[in-house]
Scaffold this active site. Structure first.
Site, PDB file in Angstrom:
ATOM      1  N   SER A 194       1.049  -1.233   0.125  1.00  8.61           N
ATOM      2  CA  SER A 194      -0.067   0.035   0.151  1.00  8.61           C
ATOM      3  C   SER A 194       0.855   1.468  -0.141  1.00  8.61           C
ATOM      4  CB  SER A 194      -0.270  -0.003   1.458  1.00  8.61           C
ATOM      5  OG  SER A 194      -0.993   1.690   1.234  1.00  8.61           O
ATOM      6  N   TYR A 205      -3.212  -1.297  10.567  1.00  6.68           N
ATOM      7  CA  TYR A 205      -2.677  -1.667   9.290  1.00  6.68           C
ATOM      8  C   TYR A 205      -1.187  -0.598   8.619  1.00  6.68           C
ATOM      9  CZ  TYR A 205      -4.469  -1.237   4.146  1.00  6.68           C
ATOM     10  OH  TYR A 205      -4.480  -0.995   2.794  1.00  6.68           O
TER      11      TYR A 205
HETATM   12  P1  NAD Z   1     -11.571  -6.357  -0.234  1.00  8.11           P
HETATM   13  O1  NAD Z   1     -11.753  -6.383   1.172  1.00  8.11           O
HETATM   14  O2  NAD Z   1     -12.593  -5.738  -1.834  1.00  8.11           O
HETATM   15  O3  NAD Z   1     -10.002  -7.098  -0.096  1.00  8.11           O
HETATM   16  C1  NAD Z   1      -9.348  -7.981   0.547  1.00  8.11           C
HETATM   17  C2  NAD Z   1      -9.880  -9.622   0.322  1.00  8.11           C
HETATM   18  O4  NAD Z   1      -8.869  -9.916   1.796  1.00  8.11           O
HETATM   19  C3  NAD Z   1     -10.973  -9.958   0.396  1.00  8.11           C
HETATM   20  O5  NAD Z   1     -11.332 -11.044  -0.796  1.00  8.11           O
HETATM   21  C4  NAD Z   1     -11.191 -10.932   1.395  1.00  8.11           C
HETATM   22  O6  NAD Z   1     -11.814 -12.107   1.534  1.00  8.11           O
HETATM   23  C5  NAD Z   1      -9.512 -11.549   1.592  1.00  8.11           C
HETATM   24  N1  NAD Z   1      -9.301 -11.991   2.961  1.00  8.11           N
HETATM   25  C6  NAD Z   1     -10.257 -11.579   4.285  1.00  8.11           C
HETATM   26  N2  NAD Z   1      -9.149 -11.972   5.283  1.00  8.11           N
HETATM   27  C7  NAD Z   1      -8.680 -12.685   4.505  1.00  8.11           C
HETATM   28  C8  NAD Z   1      -8.220 -13.490   5.472  1.00  8.11           C
HETATM   29  N3  NAD Z   1      -7.738 -14.061   6.980  1.00  8.11           N
HETATM   30  N4  NAD Z   1      -7.539 -15.358   4.956  1.00  8.11           N
HETATM   31  C9  NAD Z   1      -8.177 -14.998   3.268  1.00  8.11           C
HETATM   32  N5  NAD Z   1      -8.576 -13.838   2.559  1.00  8.11           N
HETATM   33  C10 NAD Z   1      -8.979 -12.734   3.471  1.00  8.11           C
HETATM   34  O7  NAD Z   1     -10.636  -5.163  -0.668  1.00  8.11           O
HETATM   35  P2  NAD Z   1      -9.081  -4.671  -1.522  1.00  8.11           P
HETATM   36  O8  NAD Z   1      -8.775  -2.889  -1.661  1.00  8.11           O
HETATM   37  O9  NAD Z   1      -9.526  -5.716  -2.624  1.00  8.11           O
HETATM   38  O10 NAD Z   1      -7.869  -5.067  -0.684  1.00  8.11           O
HETATM   39  C11 NAD Z   1      -6.785  -6.133  -1.603  1.00  8.11           C
HETATM   40  C12 NAD Z   1      -5.453  -5.776  -0.636  1.00  8.11           C
HETATM   41  O11 NAD Z   1      -5.665  -4.577  -1.372  1.00  8.11           O
HETATM   42  C13 NAD Z   1      -5.042  -5.279   0.870  1.00  8.11           C
HETATM   43  O12 NAD Z   1      -4.081  -5.881   0.850  1.00  8.11           O
HETATM   44  C14 NAD Z   1      -5.131  -4.197   0.688  1.00  8.11           C
HETATM   45  O13 NAD Z   1      -4.878  -3.841   2.617  1.00  8.11           O
HETATM   46  C15 NAD Z   1      -4.242  -3.708  -0.245  1.00  8.11           C
HETATM   47  N6  NAD Z   1      -5.316  -2.499  -1.151  1.00  8.11           N
HETATM   48  C16 NAD Z   1      -6.078  -1.550  -1.085  1.00  8.11           C
HETATM   49  C17 NAD Z   1      -6.160  -0.747  -1.364  1.00  8.11           C
HETATM   50  C18 NAD Z   1      -7.490  -0.018  -2.031  1.00  8.11           C
HETATM   51  O14 NAD Z   1      -7.199   1.522  -2.051  1.00  8.11           O
HETATM   52  N7  NAD Z   1      -8.367  -0.632  -2.091  1.00  8.11           N
HETATM   53  C19 NAD Z   1      -4.748   0.524  -1.196  1.00  8.11           C
HETATM   54  C20 NAD Z   1      -3.849  -0.001  -1.154  1.00  8.11           C
HETATM   55  C21 NAD Z   1      -3.298  -1.333  -0.925  1.00  8.11           C
END
Ligand code: NAD
Length: 272
Positions: free
Chosen positions: A157, A170
């Site tokens: 991130s 986080y």
């Molecule tokens: P999201 O909530 O759509 O996806 C998160 C995923 O993680 C989901 O599929 C969920 O089922 C899975 N998950 C949660 N707990 C779990 C566990 N214990 N075991 C297995 N899977 C698990 O959100 P996203 O935005 O798609 O996030 C995906 C990644 O991207 C994360 O690591 C998040 O920190 C990172 N990220 C997202 C953003 C953003 O702006 N959306 C920015 C920076 C980083």
């Protein structure tokens, strides 16, 4: 979908995407399948969502299955990798994507909130990366498939470098991923395993819906993004495909920020 043998950059490779059932993970799963990879969509609870991603990939002519595992639980991770080997013999690409937020002011944050986020976001990446690297080493090189013996992509991130009040669990997990990724990259390069991170900025997914669900919140978020738009999962899918392909064969130990300039300190654009 670019699924023809001549243009597919991940042909004959098996890719495991943790948390591939939603948001960025689903975007990466679809992008990798479109490049010829056989995709394993991991999910923790949402079997229906995972199946919907699998169905969409299959309808577009790709190959995918869903496998359940909580990435923070060692026994479940081991079982998931056994299942990948049972179904597909080996693995070539791991995308360590699963992640959660449990936000609280620092003074109010409970140990449970701290621990849960570290367990999923950081320990989960360690467990899956260790099992992937063990599988890459066990299988050995397959130069006809890829120059690298294996590729690991960690979903970090912008908060691996930008501090985040109200989210210390986080931000700490993402800062930890930076050193996990770099130390693994250093240790595994002699075995031709490449390890890199993607540092997304604000991408429109369920994780941040509450931070952009009013026009005022969206306007405020856009002040942090010089490029002037919130990202989409497909933006990250394209970066992940490149990092997994031989086009990035000389790239290891790096975080590629895909953030519309969020890490450029836009507050200083008008002389600070
Ligand atoms: P999201 O909530 O759509 O996806 C998160 C995923 O993680 C989901 O599929 C969920 O089922 C899975 N998950 C949660 N707990 C779990 C566990 N214990 N075991 C297995 N899977 C698990 O959100 P996203 O935005 O798609 O996030 C995906 C990644 O991207 C994360 O690591 C998040 O920190 C990172 N990220 C997202 C953003 C953003 O702006 N959306 C920015 C920076 C980083």
């Amino acid at each position: 979908m670019a699924n023809s043998a001549s243009s597919a950059r991940l042909q004959n490779q098996v890719a495991l995407i943790t948390g591939g059932s939603s948001g960025i993970g689903a975007g990466v799963a679809k992008a990798m399948a479109a490049e010829g990879a056989t995709v394993v969509v991991n999910y923790s609870h949402s079997a229906d969502e995972a199946q919907a991603v699998v169905d969409e990939i299959k309808q577009a002519g790709g190959k995918a299955v869903a496998i359940q595992a909580d990435v923070s639980k060692e026994d479940q991770v081991l079982h998931m990798f056994d299942e990948v080997r049972r179904q597909f013999t080996t693995l070539h690409i791991l995308v360590n994507n699963s992640g959660i937020q449990q936000d609280a002011k620092f003074l109010d944050m409970t140990l449970e909130q701290w621990q849960k986020v570290i367990d999923v976001n950081l320990t989960g990446q360690f467990l899956c990366a260790r099992e992937a690297a063990r599988e890459f080493v066990r299988r050995g090189p397959q130069p006809e498939v890829s120059n690298a013996t294996g590729k690991i992509i960690c979903m970090s991130s912008v908060h691996e470098v930008i501090p985040w009040a109200g989210h210390v669990n986080y931000a700490t997990s993402k800062g930890g991923i930076m050193q996990l990724m770099k130390s693994m990259a250093q240790e595994l390069a002699p075995q031709k395993i490449r390890v890199n991170s993607i540092g997304p900025g604000a991408i429109a997914t369920p994780i941040n819906l509450s931070a952009r669900d009013t026009p005022e919140e969206e306007k405020s978020l856009l002040t942090l993004i010089p490029y002037g738009r919130i990202g989409e999962p497909a933006d990250i899918g394209k970066v992940a495909v490149w990092l997994a392909s031989d086009e990035s064969d000389y790239v290891t130990g790096t975080t590629l920020f895909a953030d519309g300039g969020m890490t450029l300190y836009p507050g200083f654009a008008d002389n600070g």
